[in-house]
Design a protein around this motif. Structure first.
Motif, PDB file in Angstrom:
ATOM      1  N   SER A  41       0.772  -1.250  -0.040  1.00 16.35           N
ATOM      2  CA  SER A  41      -0.045  -0.154  -0.182  1.00 16.35           C
ATOM      3  C   SER A  41       0.915   1.118  -0.128  1.00 16.35           C
ATOM      4  O   SER A  41       0.433   2.229  -0.553  1.00 16.35           O
ATOM      5  N   SER A  42       2.046   1.139   0.329  1.00 19.27           N
ATOM      6  CA  SER A  42       3.083   2.410   0.465  1.00 19.27           C
ATOM      7  C   SER A  42       3.569   2.502  -0.693  1.00 19.27           C
ATOM      8  O   SER A  42       4.211   3.465  -1.091  1.00 19.27           O
ATOM      9  N   GLY A  43       3.447   1.608  -1.729  1.00 22.41           N
ATOM     10  CA  GLY A  43       3.928   1.969  -3.156  1.00 22.41           C
ATOM     11  C   GLY A  43       5.235   0.971  -3.456  1.00 22.41           C
ATOM     12  O   GLY A  43       5.719   0.699  -4.394  1.00 22.41           O
ATOM     13  N   TYR A  44       5.802   0.379  -2.261  1.00 21.19           N
ATOM     14  CA  TYR A  44       7.025  -0.311  -2.473  1.00 21.19           C
ATOM     15  C   TYR A  44       6.819  -1.547  -3.240  1.00 21.19           C
ATOM     16  O   TYR A  44       5.863  -2.228  -3.131  1.00 21.19           O
ATOM     17  N   ARG A  45       7.682  -1.753  -4.151  1.00 25.54           N
ATOM     18  CA  ARG A  45       7.693  -2.923  -5.023  1.00 25.54           C
ATOM     19  C   ARG A  45       7.968  -4.375  -4.340  1.00 25.54           C
ATOM     20  O   ARG A  45       8.911  -4.435  -3.548  1.00 25.54           O
ATOM     21  N   LEU A  46       7.341  -5.078  -4.469  1.00 27.64           N
ATOM     22  CA  LEU A  46       7.748  -6.555  -3.862  1.00 27.64           C
ATOM     23  C   LEU A  46       7.798  -7.765  -4.911  1.00 27.64           C
ATOM     24  O   LEU A  46       7.333  -7.723  -5.890  1.00 27.64           O
ATOM     25  N   TYR A  47       8.914  -8.553  -4.715  1.00 26.93           N
ATOM     26  CA  TYR A  47       9.400  -9.349  -5.747  1.00 26.93           C
ATOM     27  C   TYR A  47       9.265 -10.771  -5.232  1.00 26.93           C
ATOM     28  O   TYR A  47       9.784 -10.989  -3.964  1.00 26.93           O
ATOM     29  N   SER A  48       9.439 -11.888  -5.962  1.00 26.74           N
ATOM     30  CA  SER A  48       9.279 -13.081  -5.488  1.00 26.74           C
ATOM     31  C   SER A  48      10.665 -13.499  -5.784  1.00 26.74           C
ATOM     32  O   SER A  48      11.366 -13.116  -6.462  1.00 26.74           O
TER      33      SER A  48
END
Length: 135
Positions: A41-48
């Protein structure tokens, strides 16, 4: 039934694990080589975890002389299940051809430098520009 969730990581962690900069991860994403798993929700990208393998593969293909566009095409072919060694070999052949061309160009430059060095050793150094000023 309990559904297992794949671990996700922030961009800095992925970059560090893949041995690249955060800017490289962003650039790969921008060029379509990599997609973030999701965003917080903060806009941080998350990657697997798979992102690390994908970045490593892209870097390996680049190290073999493939352009970033060729890498993107090869990854897309892999993603769609259409890639095999046989069907993708032409990409490496094209990269090899470029390497051979660069080697030929560098060989010509080396030969020209050797000629200039030989002239210099004989007292006729091209670096001084004497040939251009003497008439």
């Amino acid at each position: 039934m309990v559904q297992s969730q794949e671990a996700v990581h922030k961009i800095g962690t992925i970059a560090k694990r893949a041995g690249v900069s955060v800017d490289t991860v962003r650039y790969y994403e921008q060029r379509g080589l990599l997609s973030p798993a999701k965003r917080m929700s903060s806009g941080y990208r998350l990657y697997s975890d798979k992102a690390v393998l994908r970045i490593s593969l892209a870097r390996r293909l680049q190290s073999l002389g493939m352009t970033l566009e060729e890498v993107a095409d090869a990854l897309h072919s892999h993603d769609t299940g259409g890639g095999s060694c046989e069907s993708e070999r032409w990409r490496l052949e094209k990269a090899r051809s470029r390497v051979e061309q660069k080697l030929a160009e560098l060989t010509a430059v080396r030969d020209a430098v050797d000629t200039a060095l030989n002239l210099c050793a004989a007292g006729n150094c091209e670096l001084t520009g004497q040939d251009f000023h003497d008439g």
